[in-house]
Enzyme design. Sequence first.
Site, mmCIF file in Angstrom:
data_model
loop_
_atom_site.group_PDB
_atom_site.id
_atom_site.type_symbol
_atom_site.label_atom_id
_atom_site.label_comp_id
_atom_site.label_asym_id
_atom_site.label_seq_id
_atom_site.Cartn_x
_atom_site.Cartn_y
_atom_site.Cartn_z
ATOM 1 N N SER A 357 0.829 -1.208 0.000
ATOM 2 C CA SER A 357 0.000 0.000 0.000
ATOM 3 C C SER A 357 0.862 1.257 0.000
ATOM 4 C CB SER A 357 -0.927 -0.012 1.222
ATOM 5 O OG SER A 357 -1.822 1.073 1.181
ATOM 6 N N TRP A 360 2.411 1.708 -3.423
ATOM 7 C CA TRP A 360 1.353 2.137 -4.344
ATOM 8 C C TRP A 360 1.141 3.651 -4.260
ATOM 9 C CZ3 TRP A 360 -4.090 3.270 -3.009
ATOM 10 C CH2 TRP A 360 -4.911 3.396 -4.126
ATOM 11 N N HIS A 361 1.226 4.211 -3.064
ATOM 12 C CA HIS A 361 1.053 5.654 -2.895
ATOM 13 C C HIS A 361 2.248 6.443 -3.423
ATOM 14 C CE1 HIS A 361 -2.229 4.496 -0.142
ATOM 15 N NE2 HIS A 361 -2.687 5.709 -0.347
ATOM 16 N N GLY A 362 3.449 5.889 -3.356
ATOM 17 C CA GLY A 362 4.646 6.587 -3.818
ATOM 18 C C GLY A 362 5.818 6.335 -2.892
#
Length: 465
Positions: A357, A360-362
Site C-alpha cells: 500500500s 502504491w502511494h509513492g
Amino acid sequence: MSSSPSATTFPAIAAAIGVSVPVLRFLICFVLTIPISFIWRLVPRTLPKHLYAALTGAFLSYLSFGFSSNLHFVVSMGIGYGSMVVCRQWCGVVTFFAAFAYLIGCHVYYMSGDAWKEGGIDATGALMVLTLKVISCSINFNDGLLKEEGLRDSQKKNCLLYLPSLIEYVGYCLCCGSHFAGPVYEMKDYLDWTEGNGIWSPSKKQPSPFGAVARAVIQAAICMALYLNLVPLFPLSLFTSPVYAHWGFWKRLGYQYMCGFTARWKYYFIWSISEASIIISGFGFSGWTESSPPEARWDRAKNVNIIGVELCKSSVELPVHWNIQVSTWLRHYVYDRLVPKGKKAGFFQLLCTQTVSAIWHGLYPGYIIFFVQSALMIAGSRALFRWQQKASDLLKTLLAFTNFAYTLLVLNYSAVGFMVLSLHETLTAYGSVYYIGTIIPISLIVLGSTIKPAKPARSKTRKDQ
C-alpha cells in the site's frame, strides 16, 4: 486583445475556493462523472455501452490532465492485456510487478507527492486506481486456470474463464471516469452490469438511485465545506516552526489530531462524489437487504464510512471503514495470497500488505513510515482486543474504551507522515510528542506476546468428561 472568459473566470473561481487552476479543472471533470454515468443508463447494450464507457473516460482524462495522461493509461492497460494474451499462466505475476514498476516510475518522474502536497494535480492518482484494476483482472484471468476446489470464495466469484475483448477491457479500465478516484471494482462485475446479468438482469427489480445519489452529493458538499474552513486553521508548515516547538506536549498532540482530522475531509469529499457517480450509473447496486420492506444496498459504490472512521472502536476495523474498496483489493490480492494453505495470517502478511500500500502511494519516506506505523497500530489493537475478549465485564468496558482512544491517538499521530511526506518533517513531528504513537503499539505487541489472556475456567464436570 481581450482574454477569453474562461481565462479570467477559472483563476477567479480557483482563488475563491483556495485551489489551483489545474485542481479546479480536475474537480469540474470529476463532478461531471455524475451526469456522464447517468447517461450510461440510456446507452443501448452491449458494445455501445463499452464504447461509451471507454470514450467518456478517455475524454475526461484528457480534459483533466492533458493528452499525455491517456498515453500513461495505455501503457498500464497494455501491460495487463498483453500479459493475458501472451502468457496466461504467469499474467498475474507479470502484471503485478510490471504495472507497479511503471506506476512507481511515474511517481518518481512527476514527484506526485510533492505536487499533491503543494495543491497541484497530475495523472498519477488516476493511474494508481487503474493499476489496481489491471492487476486484479490479470490475476483473475490467471485464476481461471486453477481447479475450483483449491480456490477461496473471492477467487471463485471473480475468476475469469475467458479473455475479455479489448473494448470490454478498456471500458472496464476507464468506465465513465471511475478511474479518477475509484472505487476499484472487478471485471466480472463490470461485465455482468454492462450485459444485464445477475442482479442487473432486466427481469429483476431495479432500485431508483436518486435518493442515494442525493445523500452522497449532500455529504460531499458538507465534507468540502468543512475541509475548506478547517484547512487554513491547521497548516502543516507549523510542524517545523518555532511556534509549534514552544507548545506543550498536549497542545502538540492535539494539533496533530486536528491536522489528521482536517485532511480526512478532503478524501471524504472525493469518495462521496465517486460514490454518487457509481450509484447513479446503477453499478453501485449490490442487492437488497432482508428487512421488511427490503432496501437497496449500494456497497459496491461505498469507499468510506465517515462515522466508522472517526469513532472507530479498534484499529483492526479501520480498513472496513476507510478506502473500503482498496482495502478489499489489498486483502484479496496481497494479504490472503501470502497466507500458506492450512496456516493463519500473522504480522508478516500484515506488514507486507501495508508495504505494498505504501509503495502504491509513492516512494516517499512519509508514506513508508505511515504504513509501517499502521501495521504496528493494527497489531497493537489486536493485542488489546484479545485481552478484552477474556476480561470481566468492567475490565472489558475499560479495555474497549482504551482501544478506541488508542486508535484515535495512533491514527492521527501516524497520519502526519502521510501528510508531510519528508523524512525530516515526519521525524520532527513524531519526536515532538516523544514518539508516543510508535512506542505504545510496540509495547502492546511485546506485552501481547508475553502476557496471554487467561483462558476461561472449565467446570469440574467437563474436566471429568
